[in-house]
Design an enzyme around this catalytic site. Structure first.
Site: not given
Ligand code: 5GP
Ligand code: ZN
Length: 112
Positions: A3, A96, A98
Site C-alpha cells: 500500500c 488507503h 485519505h
Molecule cells: P484519490 O484519487 O485516491 O482520491 O487520491 C490519491 C491522491 O494521491 C491523488 O491526488 C494523487 O495525486 C496522490 N498521490 C499518488 N501517489 C502519490 C505519491 O507518491 N505521493 C504523494 N504525495 N501523493 C500521491
Molecule cells: Zn495502507
C-alpha cells in the site's frame, strides 16, 4: 501489504510532510489540483471511508480536528474543501483512507 500510503506513513517513500503525530500524517499531494493540496491519512491502514467503523472512527475524529489546524496553518482563511473519494464510482485511486484538503483559490461550486 503493498500500500503506497502505508509506505509513505512508514517513511519508506518520501513525502513533503505538513503535520505528523503518532496516529496521522499530512503531506502535500504529488499532483496538486489547487495551490494548496494536502492529503491527511491515518497511519493505520483503513481502506477508505467505506471501512470506517465504530472501532476505528476515533482516528477520523482526530484527523478532522487536525484538518482545522492544518488549514489555519496553511493560511486558508477564506475557506477550503475536504474530499474523500471512495471506491470505483468515487474515483479513489489509492486504497488507503485519505482526506484531500483543497484550497488557496476560489473553487468551483459544482462538486462533480
Ligand atoms: P484519490 O484519487 O485516491 O482520491 O487520491 C490519491 C491522491 O494521491 C491523488 O491526488 C494523487 O495525486 C496522490 N498521490 C499518488 N501517489 C502519490 C505519491 O507518491 N505521493 C504523494 N504525495 N501523493 C500521491
Ligand atoms: Zn495502507
Amino acid at each position: 501489504m503493498d500500500c503506497l500510503f502505508c509506505k509513505i506513513a512508514a517513511g519508506e517513500i518520501p513525502s513533503t510532510k505538513v503535520y505528523e503525530d503518532d496516529k496521522i500524517l499530512a503531506f502535500r499531494d504529488i499532483n496538486p489540483q489547487t495551490p494548496s493540496h494536502i492529503l491527511v491519512i491515518p497511519k493505520e491502514h483503513i481502506g477508505g471511508v467505506d471501512e470506517v467503523t465504530e472501532e476505528n472512527a476515533a482516528v477520523v475524529a482526530h484527523i478532522f480536528a487536525k484538518i482545522a489546524e492544518i488549514a489555519k496553518q496553511e493560511g486558508l482563511i477564506d475557506g477550503y474543501r475536504v474530499v474523500s473519494n471512495v471506491g470505483e464510482h468515487g474515483c479513489q485511486s489509492v486504497r488507503h483512507l485519505h482526506f484531500h484538503i483543497l484550497g488557496g483559490k476560489q473553487l468551483n461550486g459544482s462538486m462533480v
